[in-house]
Design a protein around this motif. Structure first.
Motif, PDB file in Angstrom:
ATOM      1  N   ASP A 176       0.832  -1.200   0.000  1.00  0.00           N
ATOM      2  CA  ASP A 176       0.000   0.000   0.000  1.00  0.00           C
ATOM      3  C   ASP A 176       0.870   1.254   0.000  1.00  0.00           C
ATOM      4  OD1 ASP A 176       1.018  -0.321   2.530  1.00  0.00           O
ATOM      5  OD2 ASP A 176      -0.832   0.207   3.580  1.00  0.00           O
ATOM      6  N   ARG A 177       1.975   1.197  -0.726  1.00  0.00           N
ATOM      7  CA  ARG A 177       2.898   2.318  -0.811  1.00  0.00           C
ATOM      8  C   ARG A 177       3.265   2.555  -2.269  1.00  0.00           C
ATOM      9  NH1 ARG A 177       2.509   4.558   4.233  1.00  0.00           N
ATOM     10  NH2 ARG A 177       2.737   2.974   5.816  1.00  0.00           N
ATOM     11  N   MET A 178       3.991   3.632  -2.527  1.00  0.00           N
ATOM     12  CA  MET A 178       4.506   3.947  -3.855  1.00  0.00           C
ATOM     13  C   MET A 178       5.933   3.414  -3.955  1.00  0.00           C
ATOM     14  SD  MET A 178       2.225   5.695  -5.605  1.00  0.00           S
ATOM     15  CE  MET A 178       0.793   6.747  -5.433  1.00  0.00           C
ATOM     16  N   THR A 179       6.225   2.606  -4.963  1.00  0.00           N
ATOM     17  CA  THR A 179       7.501   1.908  -5.005  1.00  0.00           C
ATOM     18  C   THR A 179       8.400   2.421  -6.122  1.00  0.00           C
ATOM     19  OG1 THR A 179       6.881   0.140  -6.555  1.00  0.00           O
ATOM     20  CG2 THR A 179       6.273  -0.174  -4.248  1.00  0.00           C
ATOM     21  N   ILE A 180       9.700   2.309  -5.886  1.00  0.00           N
ATOM     22  CA  ILE A 180      10.725   2.452  -6.913  1.00  0.00           C
ATOM     23  C   ILE A 180      11.425   1.113  -7.006  1.00  0.00           C
ATOM     24  CG2 ILE A 180      12.779   3.680  -7.682  1.00  0.00           C
ATOM     25  CD1 ILE A 180      11.975   6.023  -5.933  1.00  0.00           C
ATOM     26  N   ASN A 181      11.345   0.494  -8.184  1.00  0.00           N
ATOM     27  CA  ASN A 181      11.894  -0.850  -8.379  1.00  0.00           C
ATOM     28  C   ASN A 181      11.361  -1.838  -7.340  1.00  0.00           C
ATOM     29  OD1 ASN A 181      13.278   0.218 -10.502  1.00  0.00           O
ATOM     30  ND2 ASN A 181      15.306   0.043  -9.602  1.00  0.00           N
ATOM     31  N   GLY A 182      10.084  -1.676  -6.999  1.00  0.00           N
ATOM     32  CA  GLY A 182       9.430  -2.630  -6.106  1.00  0.00           C
ATOM     33  C   GLY A 182       9.723  -2.424  -4.637  1.00  0.00           C
ATOM     34  N   ARG A 183      10.371  -1.321  -4.263  1.00  0.00           N
ATOM     35  CA  ARG A 183      10.756  -1.101  -2.871  1.00  0.00           C
ATOM     36  C   ARG A 183      10.338   0.293  -2.417  1.00  0.00           C
ATOM     37  NH1 ARG A 183      16.779  -1.801  -3.388  1.00  0.00           N
ATOM     38  NH2 ARG A 183      16.438  -1.710  -5.633  1.00  0.00           N
ATOM     39  N   VAL A 184      10.214   0.479  -1.097  1.00  0.00           N
ATOM     40  CA  VAL A 184       9.724   1.745  -0.565  1.00  0.00           C
ATOM     41  C   VAL A 184      10.679   2.284   0.502  1.00  0.00           C
ATOM     42  CG1 VAL A 184       7.302   1.227  -1.026  1.00  0.00           C
ATOM     43  CG2 VAL A 184       8.278   0.582   1.169  1.00  0.00           C
ATOM     44  N   PHE A 185      10.807   3.594   0.548  1.00  0.00           N
ATOM     45  CA  PHE A 185      11.535   4.360   1.551  1.00  0.00           C
ATOM     46  C   PHE A 185      13.055   4.190   1.455  1.00  0.00           C
ATOM     47  CE2 PHE A 185       7.392   4.221   3.956  1.00  0.00           C
ATOM     48  CZ  PHE A 185       7.126   5.567   3.802  1.00  0.00           C
ATOM     49  N   LEU A 186      13.728   5.245   1.837  1.00  0.00           N
ATOM     50  CA  LEU A 186      15.188   5.272   1.856  1.00  0.00           C
ATOM     51  C   LEU A 186      15.746   4.120   2.690  1.00  0.00           C
ATOM     52  CD1 LEU A 186      15.647   9.089   2.358  1.00  0.00           C
ATOM     53  CD2 LEU A 186      16.655   7.781   0.504  1.00  0.00           C
ATOM     54  N   GLY A 187      16.859   3.588   2.243  1.00  0.00           N
ATOM     55  CA  GLY A 187      17.436   2.422   2.893  1.00  0.00           C
ATOM     56  C   GLY A 187      16.957   1.133   2.275  1.00  0.00           C
ATOM     57  N   ASN A 188      15.884   1.209   1.487  1.00  0.00           N
ATOM     58  CA  ASN A 188      15.366   0.055   0.745  1.00  0.00           C
ATOM     59  C   ASN A 188      15.326   0.362  -0.744  1.00  0.00           C
ATOM     60  OD1 ASN A 188      14.591  -1.443   3.234  1.00  0.00           O
ATOM     61  ND2 ASN A 188      13.162   0.254   3.445  1.00  0.00           N
ATOM     62  N   THR A 189      14.808   1.548  -1.088  1.00  0.00           N
ATOM     63  CA  THR A 189      14.801   1.995  -2.474  1.00  0.00           C
ATOM     64  C   THR A 189      16.231   2.276  -2.924  1.00  0.00           C
ATOM     65  OG1 THR A 189      14.353   4.195  -1.608  1.00  0.00           O
ATOM     66  CG2 THR A 189      12.474   2.940  -2.457  1.00  0.00           C
ATOM     67  N   PRO A 190      16.460   2.528  -4.213  1.00  0.00           N
ATOM     68  CA  PRO A 190      17.838   2.699  -4.689  1.00  0.00           C
ATOM     69  C   PRO A 190      18.600   3.824  -3.989  1.00  0.00           C
ATOM     70  CG  PRO A 190      16.373   2.343  -6.543  1.00  0.00           C
ATOM     71  CD  PRO A 190      15.496   2.486  -5.336  1.00  0.00           C
ATOM     72  N   HIS A 198      13.664  11.609  -5.595  1.00  0.00           N
ATOM     73  CA  HIS A 198      12.318  11.187  -5.230  1.00  0.00           C
ATOM     74  C   HIS A 198      11.288  11.705  -6.228  1.00  0.00           C
ATOM     75  CE1 HIS A 198      11.371  15.291  -3.690  1.00  0.00           C
ATOM     76  NE2 HIS A 198      12.637  15.296  -3.302  1.00  0.00           N
ATOM     77  N   CYS A 199      10.071  11.184  -6.100  1.00  0.00           N
ATOM     78  CA  CYS A 199       8.918  11.765  -6.795  1.00  0.00           C
ATOM     79  C   CYS A 199       8.518  13.023  -6.038  1.00  0.00           C
ATOM     80  CB  CYS A 199       7.765  10.772  -6.834  1.00  0.00           C
ATOM     81  SG  CYS A 199       6.255  11.457  -7.593  1.00  0.00           S
ATOM     82  N   HIS A 200       8.290  14.119  -6.774  1.00  0.00           N
ATOM     83  CA  HIS A 200       7.951  15.366  -6.106  1.00  0.00           C
ATOM     84  C   HIS A 200       6.452  15.563  -5.942  1.00  0.00           C
ATOM     85  CE1 HIS A 200       9.138  19.046  -4.251  1.00  0.00           C
ATOM     86  NE2 HIS A 200      10.364  18.997  -4.737  1.00  0.00           N
ATOM     87  N   VAL A 201       5.644  14.570  -6.279  1.00  0.00           N
ATOM     88  CA  VAL A 201       4.266  14.561  -5.809  1.00  0.00           C
ATOM     89  C   VAL A 201       4.358  14.196  -4.331  1.00  0.00           C
ATOM     90  CG1 VAL A 201       1.980  13.543  -6.057  1.00  0.00           C
ATOM     91  CG2 VAL A 201       3.427  13.844  -8.072  1.00  0.00           C
ATOM     92  N   LEU A 202       4.139  15.150  -3.445  1.00  0.00           N
ATOM     93  CA  LEU A 202       4.507  14.983  -2.048  1.00  0.00           C
ATOM     94  C   LEU A 202       3.833  13.784  -1.390  1.00  0.00           C
ATOM     95  CD1 LEU A 202       4.687  18.680  -0.791  1.00  0.00           C
ATOM     96  CD2 LEU A 202       6.521  17.194  -1.612  1.00  0.00           C
ATOM     97  N   MET A 203       2.591  13.509  -1.756  1.00  0.00           N
ATOM     98  CA  MET A 203       1.926  12.349  -1.182  1.00  0.00           C
ATOM     99  C   MET A 203       2.631  11.060  -1.598  1.00  0.00           C
ATOM    100  SD  MET A 203      -0.294  11.129   0.814  1.00  0.00           S
ATOM    101  CE  MET A 203      -1.326  12.548   1.167  1.00  0.00           C
ATOM    102  N   HIS A 204       3.135  11.024  -2.842  1.00  0.00           N
ATOM    103  CA  HIS A 204       3.859   9.839  -3.295  1.00  0.00           C
ATOM    104  C   HIS A 204       5.174   9.689  -2.532  1.00  0.00           C
ATOM    105  CE1 HIS A 204       1.700  10.017  -7.477  1.00  0.00           C
ATOM    106  NE2 HIS A 204       0.860   9.979  -6.463  1.00  0.00           N
ATOM    107  N   MET A 205       5.865  10.791  -2.328  1.00  0.00           N
ATOM    108  CA  MET A 205       7.107  10.739  -1.565  1.00  0.00           C
ATOM    109  C   MET A 205       6.834  10.286  -0.136  1.00  0.00           C
ATOM    110  SD  MET A 205       9.967  13.730  -0.906  1.00  0.00           S
ATOM    111  CE  MET A 205       8.902  14.726   0.126  1.00  0.00           C
ATOM    112  N   MET A 206       5.790  10.826   0.474  1.00  0.00           N
ATOM    113  CA  MET A 206       5.453  10.443   1.848  1.00  0.00           C
ATOM    114  C   MET A 206       5.039   8.985   1.945  1.00  0.00           C
ATOM    115  SD  MET A 206       5.753  13.071   3.979  1.00  0.00           S
ATOM    116  CE  MET A 206       4.531  12.939   5.282  1.00  0.00           C
ATOM    117  N   ASN A 207       4.658   8.391   0.812  1.00  0.00           N
ATOM    118  CA  ASN A 207       4.266   6.986   0.796  1.00  0.00           C
ATOM    119  C   ASN A 207       5.381   6.084   0.291  1.00  0.00           C
ATOM    120  OD1 ASN A 207       1.349   6.172   1.566  1.00  0.00           O
ATOM    121  ND2 ASN A 207       1.126   8.168   0.608  1.00  0.00           N
ATOM    122  N   GLY A 208       6.608   6.564   0.320  1.00  0.00           N
ATOM    123  CA  GLY A 208       7.734   5.670   0.085  1.00  0.00           C
ATOM    124  C   GLY A 208       8.506   5.872  -1.183  1.00  0.00           C
TER     125      GLY A 208
END
Length: 540
Positions: free
Chosen positions: A290-304, A401-411
């Protein structure tokens, strides 16, 4: 995917099922690409269910209709009859019962060969998408049936970055890979001799323990002493004697045979960064997340966390998929988008695609199935690098990051780190959760919720759970055996006494307090939650 991604999962590790996005399809202008596709769907459902057929549909290439992979409009391929060995698999999906394969409905156990062309047209160059376009394609894409295409443009010597071997385009150049391996880690280990430093008996408690918090491995890299040793062995051919490695005060010490003195300390350091690098990123939604992913992962430390050097030539390929519009933004760096000369189709088709067709920018909008490629010259003096023109001004970690703030806040956030190479690896900056409205954010309810975990057949059901701060979790034992609820993170929550069953439960529900997940470096995680491993001491 991105060899210089600090948090890239290691596909050689046991238990890895695949990558998201899928394998990169890579070629150059002038190539013909043949993709030999086999449907290995092993879902537990009727083998003849139409929901299990799959396909590959490409963007960017030129192809005939039979090679489109788009259900239900791709016609039979006259060059691919159904062989006897696959007849049973195809019998349930060809309508009427045909004898020719159709690339838009490949059944489990079936195969199809896709032929895609570039015709030598520079207009095909760039970064594109491929994905399942058969029945239930939305669900299948959400489960990972999606990947990235890279078509290199040899005529573009200003922007192109190709890390393949010139005499073997199927292999990457080891000189541009961490430790010379496409599965290598940007981190290696160096052993500093200590000359037999005496230790105390209680120092042996750390034998075989995983690295302490802040060490590499807590955000997507190696997660144990053994895995650190494996990464070090790839790079230097030197492996610590695992039975003698202990962790003391954040240091990993290798002991002598008698376990009485420390012979050396193992320090993680960064590999020398590459002279050029290709970074590919997919912004999308993943089924069950239920988050926004980059390469299937969410949040710093997991995303690239993408690694580069002081003069690395950095080629970015960014692709979107799903229902949302995104923006790609990287702090400090800038770029332009290359494109064709001319204004008429003939001139555009023959153009080398090297002219800047965008303004000088650090943020760009893209949508579903939209893609872009651009290059940042990291060399000192370049106006596209971060920090300034001097060599060391770009050093450090920069937000991406994505600069759509809600997307950034969701990972949907990562980072780009510029290093010299050889530096000591230490914990990267961490954020704190964003608590608003009594600990809940977004559209979550303010009132506390109660969740239930059933202990049955020596298992927790469900096996994992995410809860909001203030929520209650009730553990109920439905087995005939006694069980306990013990927390591997000592001191955070009290361990329980034996809970008899069936029907036994903890005297009081566990209340979720605010706690930052050490594996999540988000600057602003929207919902604080526990991720604490649970074990059952009564059945251990």
């Amino acid at each position: 995917m991105n060899p210089w991604d600090l948090n890239e999962p290691d596909p050689t590790d046991a238990g890895t099922m695949g990558t998201i996005p899928g394998p990169v399809i890579e070629c150059e202008v002038g190539d013909t690409v043949l993709v030999h596709f086999r449907n290995m769907d092993i879902q537990a459902m009727d083998p003849q269910s139409p929901n299990r057929v799959h396909s590959l549909h490409p963007h960017g290439f030129v192809f005939e209709r039979a090679q489109d992979g788009a259900y239900p409009l791709s016609p039979p391929d006259q060059d691919q009859p159904v062989p006897a060995a696959e007849a049973a698999a195809w019998a349930g999906v060809l309508d009427p019962r045909g004898i020719l394969k159709q690339g838009d409905r490949v059944p489990p156990g079936g195969t199809f060969t896709y032929r895609w062309e570039t015709f030598g047209w520079p207009t095909t160059a760039g970064v594109w998408l491929y994905h399942d376009h058969s029945i239930c394609d939305m669900e299948n894409v959400g489960l990972g049936a999606i990947g990235i295409i890279v078509i290199h443009n040899p005529a573009d010597d200003r922007n192109e970055v190709d890390i393949r071997l010139p005499n073997d385009p199927t292999s990457a150049d080891p000189a541009l890979l961490p430790g010379g391996s496409p599965n290598g880690s940007p981190i290696t280990d160096d052993c500093i001799p200590l000359g037999g430093l005496p230790i105390l008996p209680h120092h042996l408690a750390g034998l075989g323990a995983p690295p302490p918090p802040g060490m590499p491995g807590n955000g997507g890299g190696p997660t144990s002493v053994a895995e650190h040793a494996k990464h070090a062995a790839r790079a230097k051919g030197r492996e610590p004697r695992l039975e003698r490695v202990t962790t003391v005060g954040g240091l990993r010490l290798e002991l002598d045979e008698d376990l009485r003195t420390a012979l050396g300390v193992w320090c993680p350091t960064y590999h020398q960064p590459p002279s050029k690098a290709l970074y590919l990123q997919l912004f999308h939604m993943l089924a069950g997340v239920d988050r926004m992913t980059i390469n299937g992962r969410v949040f710093l430390g997991n995303t690239p966390t993408l690694i580069a050097g002081l003069d690395t030539r950095m080629r970015f390929g960014v692709v979107g998929m799903g229902d949302d519009i995104h923006t790609f933004h990287i702090h400090g760096h800038r770029w332009t988008i290359p494109g064709p000369d001319g204004a008429d189709p003939e001139t555009i088709q023959a153009s080398p695609q090297v002219r800047a067709v965008s303004q000088f920018e650090d943020t760009r909008v893209f949508g579903p199935a939209d893609s872009m490629a651009f290059t940042i010259d990291g060399a000192p003096g370049s106006f596209t690098r971060a920090g300034g023109p001097e060599a060391d001004q770009s050093i450090g970690e920069w937000h991406m990051h994505c600069h759509v703030l809600m997307h950034m806040m969701n990972g949907m956030m990562g980072s780009h780190m510029i290093i010299r190479g050889g530096e000591l690896v230490e914990g990267l900056p961490e954020g704190v959760p964003c608590e608003m409205g009594g600990g809940h954010t977004g559209d979550h309810p303010d009132e506390a919720q109660t969740h239930e975990v059933v202990m049955q057949h020596s298992q927790y059901v469900p096996p994992s759970m995410s809860v909001h701060v203030g929520d209650q979790v009730r553990f109920v034992n439905q087995d005939n055996n006694a069980h306990t609820v013990d927390w591997d993170t000592a001191g955070v929550l009290p361990n329980s006494p034996n809970i008899n069953g069936p029907g036994g439960r903890l005297p009081a529900s566990v209340r979720a307090e605010a706690d930052h997940d050490p594996g999540d470096r988000s600057r602003a995680a929207p919902t604080p939650r526990h991720r604490l491993p649970v074990r059952d001491a009564a059945r251990a």
